[in-house]
Scaffold this motif. Structure first.
Motif, PDB file in Angstrom:
ATOM      1  N   ASN A 185       0.963  -1.307   0.107  1.00  7.96           N
ATOM      2  CA  ASN A 185       0.142  -0.083  -0.089  1.00  7.96           C
ATOM      3  C   ASN A 185       0.820   1.338  -0.070  1.00  7.96           C
ATOM      4  O   ASN A 185       1.997   1.263   0.756  1.00  7.96           O
ATOM      5  CB  ASN A 185      -1.068   0.161   1.190  1.00  7.96           C
ATOM      6  CG  ASN A 185      -1.831   1.194   1.458  1.00  7.96           C
ATOM      7  OD1 ASN A 185      -1.268   2.035   2.034  1.00  7.96           O
ATOM      8  ND2 ASN A 185      -2.829   1.376   0.656  1.00  7.96           N
ATOM      9  N   HIS A 239       1.476   3.095   3.449  1.00  7.51           N
ATOM     10  CA  HIS A 239       2.096   2.219   4.205  1.00  7.51           C
ATOM     11  C   HIS A 239       3.535   2.373   3.974  1.00  7.51           C
ATOM     12  O   HIS A 239       4.546   2.428   4.855  1.00  7.51           O
ATOM     13  CB  HIS A 239       1.705   0.681   3.909  1.00  7.51           C
ATOM     14  CG  HIS A 239       2.086  -0.208   5.038  1.00  7.51           C
ATOM     15  ND1 HIS A 239       2.219  -1.523   4.842  1.00  7.51           N
ATOM     16  CD2 HIS A 239       2.622  -0.151   6.467  1.00  7.51           C
ATOM     17  CE1 HIS A 239       2.703  -2.030   6.037  1.00  7.51           C
ATOM     18  NE2 HIS A 239       2.930  -1.255   6.712  1.00  7.51           N
ATOM     19  N   PRO A 255      -0.170  -2.198   9.518  1.00  7.85           N
ATOM     20  CA  PRO A 255      -1.119  -1.228   8.772  1.00  7.85           C
ATOM     21  C   PRO A 255      -2.419  -1.593   9.401  1.00  7.85           C
ATOM     22  O   PRO A 255      -3.167  -2.734   9.270  1.00  7.85           O
ATOM     23  CB  PRO A 255      -1.271  -1.515   7.471  1.00  7.85           C
ATOM     24  CG  PRO A 255      -0.800  -2.785   7.104  1.00  7.85           C
ATOM     25  CD  PRO A 255       0.316  -3.072   8.239  1.00  7.85           C
ATOM     26  N   CYS A 256      -3.322  -0.602  10.311  1.00  9.97           N
ATOM     27  CA  CYS A 256      -4.457  -1.119  10.860  1.00  9.97           C
ATOM     28  C   CYS A 256      -5.590  -0.458   9.837  1.00  9.97           C
ATOM     29  O   CYS A 256      -6.747  -1.244  10.027  1.00  9.97           O
ATOM     30  CB  CYS A 256      -4.700  -0.150  12.153  1.00  9.97           C
ATOM     31  SG  CYS A 256      -3.052  -0.257  13.202  1.00  9.97           S
ATOM     32  N   LEU A 257      -5.336   0.484   9.187  1.00  4.48           N
ATOM     33  CA  LEU A 257      -6.463   0.957   8.472  1.00  4.48           C
ATOM     34  C   LEU A 257      -5.836   1.645   7.308  1.00  4.48           C
ATOM     35  O   LEU A 257      -4.866   2.492   7.370  1.00  4.48           O
ATOM     36  CB  LEU A 257      -7.202   1.991   9.211  1.00  4.48           C
ATOM     37  CG  LEU A 257      -8.392   2.840   8.488  1.00  4.48           C
ATOM     38  CD1 LEU A 257      -9.486   1.813   8.187  1.00  4.48           C
ATOM     39  CD2 LEU A 257      -9.013   3.982   9.403  1.00  4.48           C
ATOM     40  N   SER A 258      -6.427   1.387   5.957  1.00  4.40           N
ATOM     41  CA  SER A 258      -5.806   2.203   4.849  1.00  4.40           C
ATOM     42  C   SER A 258      -6.954   2.390   3.697  1.00  4.40           C
ATOM     43  O   SER A 258      -7.768   1.784   3.515  1.00  4.40           O
ATOM     44  CB  SER A 258      -4.567   1.649   4.143  1.00  4.40           C
ATOM     45  OG  SER A 258      -5.076   0.437   3.486  1.00  4.40           O
ATOM     46  N   ARG A 273     -13.373   9.134   8.211  1.00  5.15           N
ATOM     47  CA  ARG A 273     -13.187   7.620   8.235  1.00  5.15           C
ATOM     48  C   ARG A 273     -12.636   7.144   9.601  1.00  5.15           C
ATOM     49  O   ARG A 273     -13.027   6.135  10.062  1.00  5.15           O
ATOM     50  CB  ARG A 273     -11.945   7.309   7.112  1.00  5.15           C
ATOM     51  CG  ARG A 273     -11.676   5.815   6.891  1.00  5.15           C
ATOM     52  CD  ARG A 273     -13.032   5.053   6.615  1.00  5.15           C
ATOM     53  NE  ARG A 273     -12.712   3.590   6.657  1.00  5.15           N
ATOM     54  CZ  ARG A 273     -12.847   2.607   7.529  1.00  5.15           C
ATOM     55  NH1 ARG A 273     -13.193   3.279   8.672  1.00  5.15           N
ATOM     56  NH2 ARG A 273     -12.587   1.340   7.559  1.00  5.15           N
ATOM     57  N   GLN A 304     -14.316   1.812  12.701  1.00 10.46           N
ATOM     58  CA  GLN A 304     -14.012   0.297  12.322  1.00 10.46           C
ATOM     59  C   GLN A 304     -12.698   0.154  12.113  1.00 10.46           C
ATOM     60  O   GLN A 304     -11.789   0.828  11.241  1.00 10.46           O
ATOM     61  CB  GLN A 304     -14.804  -0.033  11.020  1.00 10.46           C
ATOM     62  CG  GLN A 304     -16.029   0.073  11.104  1.00 10.46           C
ATOM     63  CD  GLN A 304     -17.019  -0.146   9.754  1.00 10.46           C
ATOM     64  OE1 GLN A 304     -16.439   0.035   8.617  1.00 10.46           O
ATOM     65  NE2 GLN A 304     -18.212  -0.784   9.832  1.00 10.46           N
ATOM     66  N   ASN A 305     -11.955  -0.867  12.566  1.00  5.06           N
ATOM     67  CA  ASN A 305     -10.578  -1.289  12.594  1.00  5.06           C
ATOM     68  C   ASN A 305      -9.956  -0.203  13.352  1.00  5.06           C
ATOM     69  O   ASN A 305      -8.516  -0.224  12.909  1.00  5.06           O
ATOM     70  CB  ASN A 305     -10.110  -1.713  11.199  1.00  5.06           C
ATOM     71  CG  ASN A 305     -11.216  -2.780  10.694  1.00  5.06           C
ATOM     72  OD1 ASN A 305     -11.860  -3.515  11.281  1.00  5.06           O
ATOM     73  ND2 ASN A 305     -11.426  -2.318   9.271  1.00  5.06           N
TER      74      ASN A 305
END
Lengths: 348, 213
Positions: free
Chosen positions: A173, A176, A210-213, A277, A282-283
């Protein structure tokens, strides 16, 4: 021992002698390609080429002139196709639009016949693999919040292309990669933002995971399109105005004023989407201490970018405690550098 | 009978208690008495009469309605008693688990001291836990499945997980025509190169995070 084995052994010895990690990083951007490799001095070398083309009529005179001027070209379907930065410069001289094989961070459906040219450029900037199957990490955008896009085709296409060049291709990503390049001091914990030509990508990571992208489908091209619309000029001209070294805190002309307005709007839009976001919850990880925000990407190169970013950031109630907000010192090449870090460590 | 009890309660709530002396002081020498059962019967008769007069429901239907209401009431009572019973069982189970946890904690803390004493309690708790084991394992399986789904979705979004690579689609066909050499001067052109900061520190940090040397 086969020739391949010999080659591998020599490479391994070379690596031991120079402590140069194998692996290459590739930023496949809407506006620019950048390939990063570790050099023998301990630094990195990044090769950059603009991701644009320009068709001109093919004749012997033009071909000779391009060769003398060291302008890269390809003959394709009976046309001379000028490649990269030179195409951009020529387009500005002739008041034309360049052809752009990518749009909004992904392969453009209108430019599928540009694949051979893209392959040539990528092959040129990546070079040969130093060992068979050397890791090459290339960046892909995250799914967008604001448009319905699908990265599967884009990712698969470049994976196949890079594998065919003798590398072992892996996708990572884009934002990332920014975290890998810029947030080592924070143990790769924080928020990476990549402001590219077609998109702005965001990633939040905890200790490199990575937790969220996600992404929003606005970037430098969106600024160019709107500036070109209000000024009544080609987009290439708008890009030129944007890239000629202006400061968006202090516009000096009507043209620069237009660029400034759309820059501020883009930054505000990206931040608002990121906030929304993150707030959706979420996440989302929770952080006990403030996290840093690292900005990178060619669109963040404009003068005053990070100051305006901080101003816009101060206007919103961000849901995560934030420490430093900074722009990478190597904003244009940070994604390629992050891909290289992932390639060298074998991140997967 | 419930009706009679209800009427008794209603009468009790809406009446006062007075001694004979109090009544005498009020000038009353005689009082008339009526049983709650008779009041109930009178009310039932009055209701039936009213229903009959209304012509909406026949007496038989009214009787059926009364009987159905009583059945419904009894059924609700049975359900409520069953719930109370279940609650008591769950409380017993929880107590048994608490005792088992306490015994295990004591075992861990004391390195075995007091284990013998707690053993009896723990075995009782274990029996209760064994009864609940299928439910717990089903819940755990459901949770694991849900977590796996979420991880898979997350991995796909990130574009870095094995899940993405596992769903690989072959795009090699797209390049079948690009293998042929195009006429180009690319090999004679130098591309722009930039020097950048090293990545040794980044790699060292990452290795440390991963627990490597």
């Amino acid at each position: 021992m086969t020739q391949h084995d010999n080659h591998g052994a020599r490479s391994a010895q070379k690596q031991a002698d120079t402590d140069v990690a194998l692996g290459k990083g590739l930023d496949i951007g809407t506006a620019n390609f950048a390939a990063a490799v570790q050099n023998e001095d301990g630094g990195i070398t990044v090769t950059v080429e603009r991701n644009a083309f320009l068709d001109i009529p093919s004749d012997v005179y033009s071909k000779n002139m391009l060769t003398k001027l060291k302008v890269p070209y390809v003959v394709h379907n009976g046309k001379l196709v000028v490649i990269g930065e030179a195409a951009f410069e020529l387009a500005n001289v002739f008041g034309r639009e360049t052809r752009r094989p990518m749009c909004d961070g992904l392969i453009s459906p209108n430019e599928v016949d540009a694949l051979p040219m893209m392959k040539l450029i990528i092959s040129k900037i990546l070079g040969e693999p130093r060992t068979a199957g050397e890791n090459c990490y290339f960046c892909v955008p995250a799914p967008s919040l604001d448009v319905d896009n699908n990265v599967v085709y884009h990712q698969g296409l470049f994976e196949s292309m890079i594998n065919k060049m003798g590398f072992n291709a892996h996708a990572i990503n884009e934002a990332h990669a920014v975290i890998f390049a810029e947030l080592a001091e924070s143990d790769f914990t924080g928020i990476g933002l990549s402001f590219g030509g077609g998109m702005a990508n965001a990633c939040i990571a905890y200790k490199s995971i990575p937790c969220l992208s996600f992404s929003v489908a606005r970037g430098g091209d969106w600024i160019d399109k709107n500036v070109a619309n209000v000024l009544g000029c080609p987009r290439s001209k708008a890009t030129y105005i944007k890239e000629r070294g202006i400061d968006i805190r202090d516009p000096k002309s009507r043209e620069e004023e237009a660029v400034t307005i759309y820059y501020r709007s883009l930054i505000s839009y990206v931040l608002t989407n990121i906030k929304a976001r993150f707030e959706s919850g979420q996440n989302m990880p929770s952080f006990n201490t403030p996290v840093d925000i690292a900005c990178a990407g060619g669109t963040s190169l404009v003068g005053g970018f990070i100051e305006v970013f901080r101003e816009e950031f101060a206007k919103i109630d961000f849901p995560i405690p934030v420490g430093r907000i900074f722009r990478s010192e190597e904003a244009l090449t940070a994604v390629a550098k992050g891909c290289l870090v992932a390639a060298a460590i074998g991140e997967s | 009978m419930e009706t009679v009890n209800d009427i008794r309660h209603a009468l009790s709530a809406r009446s006062r208690t007075a001694t004979l002396e109090q009544l005498a002081s009020e000038g009353r020498k005689r009082v008339r008495l009526i049983k709650a059962e008779h009041v109930a019967a009178m009310i039932a008769a009055a209701v039936h009469a009213a229903v009959d007069e209304s012509g909406l429901v026949s007496k038989e239907e009214a009787d059926k309605l009364v009987e159905r209401s009583r059945d419904e009431f009894r059924s609700l009572m049975r359900d409520r008693q069953a719930e109370v019973q279940r609650l008591a069982e769950v409380e017993d189970l929880l107590r048994a688990r608490d005792q088992e946890i306490a015994a295990l904690k004591a075992q861990l803390a004391g390195g075995g001291a007091g284990v013998a004493g707690a053993a009896g309690t723990a075995s009782a708790g274990t029996a209760a836990t064994a009864a609940a084991a299928p439910e717990i394992s089903a819940a755990l399986e459901k949770l694991a499945g849900s977590l796996n789904d979420r991880l898979e979705k997350l991995g796909r979004k990130m574009g870095i997980s094995a899940a993405v690579e596992g769903e690989e689609v072959k795009f090699d066909g797209l390049f079948k025509d690009t293998g042929k050499s195009l006429e180009s001067n690319m090999e004679n052109i130098q591309v722009k190169q930039k020097a950048g900061g090293g990545i040794a520190a980044n790699l060292e940090r990452l290795k440390k995070l991963k627990g490597g040397s």
